[in-house]
Design an enzyme around this catalytic site. Structure first.
Site, mmCIF file in Angstrom:
data_model
loop_
_atom_site.group_PDB
_atom_site.id
_atom_site.type_symbol
_atom_site.label_atom_id
_atom_site.label_comp_id
_atom_site.label_asym_id
_atom_site.label_seq_id
_atom_site.Cartn_x
_atom_site.Cartn_y
_atom_site.Cartn_z
ATOM 1 N N ASP A 1 26.047 33.612 40.525
ATOM 2 C CA ASP A 1 26.503 34.440 39.410
ATOM 3 C C ASP A 1 26.990 35.731 40.068
ATOM 4 O OD1 ASP A 1 26.620 36.458 37.432
ATOM 5 O OD2 ASP A 1 25.215 35.356 36.164
ATOM 6 N N ASN B 1 37.962 34.823 41.845
ATOM 7 C CA ASN B 1 38.596 34.190 40.678
ATOM 8 C C ASN B 1 37.763 34.301 39.401
ATOM 9 O OD1 ASN B 1 40.246 31.938 39.238
ATOM 10 N ND2 ASN B 1 38.153 31.142 39.282
ATOM 11 N N TYR C 1 39.314 43.624 28.039
ATOM 12 C CA TYR C 1 39.870 42.800 29.122
ATOM 13 C C TYR C 1 40.928 43.575 29.895
ATOM 14 C CZ TYR C 1 41.788 38.633 31.439
ATOM 15 O OH TYR C 1 42.218 37.707 32.372
ATOM 16 N N LYS D 1 40.760 44.608 34.018
ATOM 17 C CA LYS D 1 41.717 44.105 35.018
ATOM 18 C C LYS D 1 42.551 45.260 35.594
ATOM 19 C CE LYS D 1 40.880 39.573 34.909
ATOM 20 N NZ LYS D 1 40.313 38.823 36.040
HETATM 21 N N1 LIG Z 1 44.029 31.421 31.888
HETATM 22 C C1 LIG Z 1 44.852 32.448 31.811
HETATM 23 O O1 LIG Z 1 45.842 32.421 31.044
HETATM 24 C C2 LIG Z 1 44.628 33.656 32.682
HETATM 25 C C3 LIG Z 1 45.608 34.666 32.639
HETATM 26 C C4 LIG Z 1 45.438 35.779 33.448
HETATM 27 C C5 LIG Z 1 44.337 35.868 34.284
HETATM 28 N N2 LIG Z 1 43.402 34.888 34.291
HETATM 29 C C6 LIG Z 1 42.261 35.040 35.210
HETATM 30 O O2 LIG Z 1 42.117 33.867 35.986
HETATM 31 C C7 LIG Z 1 40.745 33.721 36.404
HETATM 32 C C8 LIG Z 1 40.282 32.308 36.110
HETATM 33 O O3 LIG Z 1 40.308 32.125 34.694
HETATM 34 P P1 LIG Z 1 40.493 30.706 33.969
HETATM 35 O O4 LIG Z 1 41.705 30.815 33.136
HETATM 36 O O5 LIG Z 1 40.347 29.606 34.947
HETATM 37 O O6 LIG Z 1 39.263 30.788 32.968
HETATM 38 P P2 LIG Z 1 38.016 29.827 32.661
HETATM 39 O O7 LIG Z 1 38.441 28.403 32.653
HETATM 40 O O8 LIG Z 1 37.390 30.427 31.469
HETATM 41 O O9 LIG Z 1 37.088 30.037 33.954
HETATM 42 C C9 LIG Z 1 36.435 31.251 34.201
HETATM 43 C C10 LIG Z 1 35.529 31.035 35.393
HETATM 44 O O10 LIG Z 1 34.833 32.266 35.686
HETATM 45 C C11 LIG Z 1 33.448 31.949 35.774
HETATM 46 N N3 LIG Z 1 32.568 33.087 35.497
HETATM 47 C C12 LIG Z 1 32.519 33.875 34.397
HETATM 48 N N4 LIG Z 1 31.520 34.768 34.517
HETATM 49 C C13 LIG Z 1 30.922 34.532 35.716
HETATM 50 C C14 LIG Z 1 29.837 35.105 36.418
HETATM 51 N N5 LIG Z 1 29.124 36.121 35.903
HETATM 52 N N6 LIG Z 1 29.514 34.617 37.649
HETATM 53 C C15 LIG Z 1 30.206 33.589 38.187
HETATM 54 N N7 LIG Z 1 31.237 32.983 37.561
HETATM 55 C C16 LIG Z 1 31.588 33.452 36.344
HETATM 56 C C17 LIG Z 1 33.235 30.829 34.773
HETATM 57 O O11 LIG Z 1 32.003 30.198 35.018
HETATM 58 P P3 LIG Z 1 31.133 29.508 33.800
HETATM 59 O O12 LIG Z 1 31.756 28.167 33.556
HETATM 60 O O13 LIG Z 1 29.759 29.444 34.373
HETATM 61 O O14 LIG Z 1 31.249 30.424 32.616
HETATM 62 C C18 LIG Z 1 34.447 29.967 35.121
HETATM 63 O O15 LIG Z 1 34.220 29.232 36.280
HETATM 64 C C19 LIG Z 1 39.972 34.809 35.662
HETATM 65 O O16 LIG Z 1 39.741 35.910 36.509
HETATM 66 C C20 LIG Z 1 40.910 35.213 34.525
HETATM 67 O O17 LIG Z 1 40.682 36.525 34.085
HETATM 68 C C21 LIG Z 1 43.519 33.783 33.519
#
Ligand SMILES: NC(=O)c1ccc[n+]([C@@H]2O[C@H](COP(=O)([O-])OP(=O)(O)OC[C@H]3O[C@@H](n4cnc5c(N)ncnc54)[C@H](OP(=O)(O)O)[C@@H]3O)[C@@H](O)[C@H]2O)c1
Length: 226
Positions: free
Chosen positions: A54, A79, A148, A152
């Site tokens: 975590d 990430n 958010y 960021k």
């Molecule tokens: N998807 C988009 O459109 C988008 C756009 C811009 C930026 N991003 C960025 O891309 C990155 C990946 O996001 P995603 O879209 O793949 O989202 P996601 O599918 O919701 O995955 C988020 C990941 O972060 C993990 N996480 C959250 N809190 C945590 C903690 N305290 N310790 C360890 N792991 C933690 C989650 O783990 P759990 O499963 O345990 O919760 C999950 O593995 C993020 O930084 C997000 O802000 C995404």
């Protein structure tokens, strides 16, 4: 064999990163909160180690880093991210805002503080902070998303300071926007598939130079204004 460490690697963009690097023969250190439930990670063939982490748990971050003292990490990908409840003006949950800062802003810096020796001793010496265009002040025309966006934007400032501070050591630090991607966070209606996003990011990560340290890139390699 080059190595990569990825946080939040159990699903979404993090899992796709882990799969993609493993297929290419990299040593993958995949971090997630619940390894026993990370079926996608468990199914990856190749040289992969799964670490329970975590990112808000400082003691745990330090212990994982200590346990890997002999390992070099060519690329550290911060990430893991959290969007939080989608609340607007007048509805802010201030405790949740603090938690969002811990995950999105403070944890990436803590990871770098703990893993700097592993990265600085490697061949590639690259740190990638997964940010978001939502953190760009210049591109904020939609308003809202206070929690958010601010977390960021602050991550972008952390990235820039790290780039300056670690330049002498030859460590490159960038932040990236993965696009609006079809993940749990991005939603089903998002325009970009995970595989398109991650293949764009892999291309960018593969060619980014030390001279480009401290920049904010879109997944397609273009620059995003601060
Ligand atoms: N998807 C988009 O459109 C988008 C756009 C811009 C930026 N991003 C960025 O891309 C990155 C990946 O996001 P995603 O879209 O793949 O989202 P996601 O599918 O919701 O995955 C988020 C990941 O972060 C993990 N996480 C959250 N809190 C945590 C903690 N305290 N310790 C360890 N792991 C933690 C989650 O783990 P759990 O499963 O345990 O919760 C999950 O593995 C993020 O930084 C997000 O802000 C995404």
């Amino acid at each position: 064999m080059p190595s990569v460490l990825i946080t939040g690697a159990n699903k979404g963009i993090g899992l796709a990163f882990a799969q993609s690097f493993a297929v290419d023969g990299w040593k993958v250190h995949a971090c997630c909160r619940q390894p026993d439930k990370a079926k996608g990670l468990q199914g990856i063939e190749g040289d992969i180690s799964i670490h329970k982490l975590d990112v808000t748990d400082g003691l745990r971050v330090a212990s994982v880093a200590r346990g890997m003292l002999d390992e070099k990490i060519d690329i550290l990908i911060n990430n893991a991210g959290y969007y939080g409840p989608r609340l607007g003006f007048g509805e802010i949950d201030y405790e949740d805002w603090a938690h969002t800062f811990q995950v999105n802003t403070m944890a990436p810096l803590r990871m770098v503080e703990n893993f700097i020796e592993h990265v600085a001793g490697s061949e590639r010496k690259l740190i990638v902070n997964v940010s978001s265009k939502m953190g760009s002040v210049a591109e904020n025309e939609g308003g809202g998303a206070y929690v958010y966006r601010s977390s960021k934007a602050a991550l972008n400032v952390v990235t820039k300071s790290l780039a300056v501070d670690l330049k002498e050591q030859g460590v490159t630090v960038i932040c990236v926007h993965p696009g609006h991607v079809q993940t749990d966070m991005g939603g089903e209606q998002a325009p970009l598939t995970i595989s398109k996003s991650v293949s764009g990011l892999r291309k960018l990560i593969g060619k980014v130079t030390h001279e480009q340290t401290g920049q904010f890139f879109n997944y397609d390699g273009t620059i995003i204004p601060w």
